[in-house]
Design a protein around this motif. Structure first.
Motif, PDB file in Angstrom:
ATOM      1  N   CYS A  90     -19.617 -20.301 -27.294  1.00  0.00           N
ATOM      2  CA  CYS A  90     -18.535 -20.969 -27.226  1.00  0.00           C
ATOM      3  C   CYS A  90     -17.119 -20.941 -26.349  1.00  0.00           C
ATOM      4  N   PHE A  91     -17.331 -19.670 -26.205  1.00  0.00           N
ATOM      5  CA  PHE A  91     -15.490 -19.658 -26.059  1.00  0.00           C
ATOM      6  C   PHE A  91     -15.150 -20.138 -24.600  1.00  0.00           C
ATOM      7  N   VAL A  92     -16.375 -19.571 -24.182  1.00  0.00           N
ATOM      8  CA  VAL A  92     -15.981 -20.266 -22.676  1.00  0.00           C
ATOM      9  C   VAL A  92     -15.821 -21.492 -22.375  1.00  0.00           C
ATOM     10  N   PRO A  93     -17.144 -22.309 -22.446  1.00  0.00           N
ATOM     11  CA  PRO A  93     -16.707 -23.217 -22.252  1.00  0.00           C
ATOM     12  C   PRO A  93     -15.829 -24.539 -23.726  1.00  0.00           C
ATOM     13  N   ALA A  94     -15.084 -23.666 -24.452  1.00  0.00           N
ATOM     14  CA  ALA A  94     -14.460 -24.523 -25.258  1.00  0.00           C
ATOM     15  C   ALA A  94     -13.081 -24.197 -24.931  1.00  0.00           C
ATOM     16  N   LEU A  95     -12.707 -23.249 -24.406  1.00  0.00           N
ATOM     17  CA  LEU A  95     -11.421 -22.780 -23.122  1.00  0.00           C
ATOM     18  C   LEU A  95     -11.058 -24.030 -21.650  1.00  0.00           C
ATOM     19  N   GLN A  96     -12.950 -23.818 -21.709  1.00  0.00           N
ATOM     20  CA  GLN A  96     -12.254 -25.064 -20.667  1.00  0.00           C
ATOM     21  C   GLN A  96     -12.108 -26.372 -21.001  1.00  0.00           C
ATOM     22  N   TYR A  97     -12.267 -26.994 -22.476  1.00  0.00           N
ATOM     23  CA  TYR A  97     -12.179 -27.647 -22.807  1.00  0.00           C
ATOM     24  C   TYR A  97     -11.034 -27.926 -23.275  1.00  0.00           C
ATOM     25  N   CYS A  98      -9.892 -26.915 -23.548  1.00  0.00           N
ATOM     26  CA  CYS A  98      -9.028 -26.833 -23.813  1.00  0.00           C
ATOM     27  C   CYS A  98      -7.720 -27.604 -22.409  1.00  0.00           C
ATOM     28  N   LYS A  99      -8.084 -26.466 -21.754  1.00  0.00           N
ATOM     29  CA  LYS A  99      -7.619 -26.984 -20.931  1.00  0.00           C
ATOM     30  C   LYS A  99      -8.235 -28.107 -20.093  1.00  0.00           C
ATOM     31  N   ASP A 100      -8.734 -29.460 -19.965  1.00  0.00           N
ATOM     32  CA  ASP A 100      -9.251 -30.341 -19.769  1.00  0.00           C
ATOM     33  C   ASP A 100      -8.472 -30.981 -20.312  1.00  0.00           C
ATOM     34  N   THR A 101      -8.121 -30.936 -22.124  1.00  0.00           N
ATOM     35  CA  THR A 101      -7.865 -32.423 -22.823  1.00  0.00           C
ATOM     36  C   THR A 101      -6.436 -32.285 -22.965  1.00  0.00           C
ATOM     37  N   TYR A 102      -5.770 -30.442 -22.980  1.00  0.00           N
ATOM     38  CA  TYR A 102      -4.129 -30.089 -23.355  1.00  0.00           C
ATOM     39  C   TYR A 102      -3.312 -29.829 -21.849  1.00  0.00           C
ATOM     40  N   PRO A 103      -1.755 -30.159 -22.293  1.00  0.00           N
ATOM     41  CA  PRO A 103      -0.986 -29.308 -21.085  1.00  0.00           C
ATOM     42  C   PRO A 103      -0.832 -28.162 -21.915  1.00  0.00           C
ATOM     43  N   PHE A 104      -1.402 -26.953 -20.929  1.00  0.00           N
ATOM     44  CA  PHE A 104      -1.681 -25.916 -21.283  1.00  0.00           C
ATOM     45  C   PHE A 104      -0.497 -24.752 -20.093  1.00  0.00           C
ATOM     46  N   ARG A 105      -0.488 -23.595 -20.691  1.00  0.00           N
ATOM     47  CA  ARG A 105       0.313 -22.820 -19.998  1.00  0.00           C
ATOM     48  C   ARG A 105      -0.791 -20.887 -19.482  1.00  0.00           C
ATOM     49  N   LEU A 106      -1.373 -20.700 -18.513  1.00  0.00           N
ATOM     50  CA  LEU A 106      -1.550 -19.482 -18.872  1.00  0.00           C
ATOM     51  C   LEU A 106      -0.787 -18.812 -17.045  1.00  0.00           C
ATOM     52  N   PHE A 107      -0.025 -17.376 -17.298  1.00  0.00           N
ATOM     53  CA  PHE A 107       0.676 -17.265 -16.086  1.00  0.00           C
ATOM     54  C   PHE A 107      -0.302 -15.933 -16.417  1.00  0.00           C
ATOM     55  N   LYS A 108       0.110 -15.405 -14.901  1.00  0.00           N
ATOM     56  CA  LYS A 108      -0.836 -14.638 -13.933  1.00  0.00           C
ATOM     57  C   LYS A 108      -0.736 -13.162 -14.828  1.00  0.00           C
ATOM     58  N   SER A 109      -1.474 -12.655 -14.943  1.00  0.00           N
ATOM     59  CA  SER A 109      -1.437 -10.789 -15.609  1.00  0.00           C
ATOM     60  C   SER A 109      -0.749 -10.782 -17.599  1.00  0.00           C
TER      61      SER A 109
END
Length: 251
Positions: A90-109
Motif C-alpha cells: 500500500c505504499f504507493v497508493p498511501a503516498l498518493q492519498y497523502c498528496k491528495d489530502t494534505y499540503p506537501f512538499r517534494l523537491f527535485k532530487s
C-alpha cells in the motif's frame, strides 16, 4: 504568525504501511501478506492529527523524498545497502492519498530531510517546527519538536554545526556512508569539544582526524556532503540547483 509542523512524512508513511501489513496462514504451508488501505489512511491521519494537536500547530506540511537522490549520484554507495528491499504494501497508493489530502512538499532530487531543512531555515512570518525522529535533522538550526518528550526545543547555528561535524566524523551505517574509521559518537564529541575550548576550527579538526586515519581531506568532504542536510541558501527552488557543502561556506 502561524506555527507550522514541518513533518518528516516518509517515516510516518512507511511505518503506517508496515503496521497495517498482516500475514495470513491459509493452511497447507500457504501464506499470504495483505493490507487494508483504509487502515493505513486512518493510521496516517491519526498520527498527523496527534502531532498538530500536541504541538498546538496551526497547520502542517508533509515532506517527502523524491525518487531521484543527488547523494547517490556523487556517492554510489550511499544507501546501497537498501537496494532490493521491498517497500511495504500500500505504499504507493498511501503516498498518493497523502498528496491528495494534505499540503506537501517534494523537491527535485532531494530527500525529505533536505526539504525539511530548506523550509525550516526559510525566513518569513511563520514559525516552522521540524518534526522528525531522525537524528540527522539535529544538524539543522531552528525550532524542533521532541516526539518523545512532547515539547519544543531550539537548536542554534553553533549547535547545528557541531552536530553536523560530529555526523561527518561518525558516518551513518543506516545510510551507508562510513565516516572516519574507529570514530564513534563519544570520541567525535570529545575531539570537537576540545577543539572548541582551544578555539580551533571544527572543520580543521575533522580533516585532521581523517588524515590520522590514513584518509584524505577529499574523504572528509565526501562524508560531509553525505551528512549535510540542506538549508535554504543551498538549494535553488527555481533551477533545482544544489550547492554542495564546502569549507568556505562554514568559514
Amino acid at each position: 504568525m502561524d506555527r507550522v509542523a514541518v513533518i518528516d512524512a516518509d517515516i510516518i508513511l512507511y511505518k503506517a504501511c508496515r503496521v497495517a501489513e498482516e500475514a495470513v496462514d491459509w493452511g497447507n504451508d500457504q501464506w499470504i501478506l495483505w493490507s487494508n488501505l483504509n487502515q493505513v489512511k486512518t493510521i496516517i491521519d491519526d498520527q498527523i492529527d496527534l502531532i498538530v494537536e500536541e504541538m498546538e500547530a496551526d497547520r502542517s506540511i508533509l515532506c517527502f523524498s523524491d525518487k531521484k537522490n543527488y547523494r547517490k549520484e556523487i556517492n554510489p554507495e550511499y544507501k546501497a545497502n537498501r537496494r532490493g528491499v521491498r517497500k511495504p504494501l500500500c505504499f504507493v497508493p498511501a503516498l498518493q492519498y497523502c498528496k491528495d489530502t494534505y499540503p506537501f512538499r517534494l523537491f527535485k532530487s532531494l530527500e525529505a530531510d533536505d526539504t525539511i531543512g530548506i523550509i525550516a531555515t526559510t525566513e518569513n512570518e511563520n514559525e516552522y517546527v521540524i518534526v522528525s525522529e531522525d537524528k540527522d535533522l539535529l544538524t539543522v538550526p531552528g525550532t524542533h519538536w521532541d516526539l518523545k518528550l512532547k515539547k519544543i526545543f531550539k537548536i542554534d547555528d553553533e549547535e547545528a554545526d557541531f552536530n553536523f561535524f560530529r555526523q561527518t566524523l561518525t558516518g551513518d551505517t543506516v545510510d551507508n556512508y562510513k565516516g572516519c574509521p574507529k570514530i564513534g559518537k563519544v570520541t567525535a564529541e570529545k575531539v570537537l569539544k576540545e577543539a572548541k575550548v582551544e578555539k580551533e576550527p571544527l572543520w580543521e579538526t575533522v580533516v585532521n582526524m581523517y588524515l590520522k586515519a590514513g584518509l584524505t581531506e577529499e574523504d572528509a568532504i565526501m562524508n560531509a556532503r553525505m551528512a549535510r542536510i540542506l538549508r535554504r541558501d543551498e538549494y535553488d527552488l527555481v533551477t533545482n540547483e544544489i550547492k554542495l557543502w564546502k569549507e568556505e561556506d562554514y568559514e
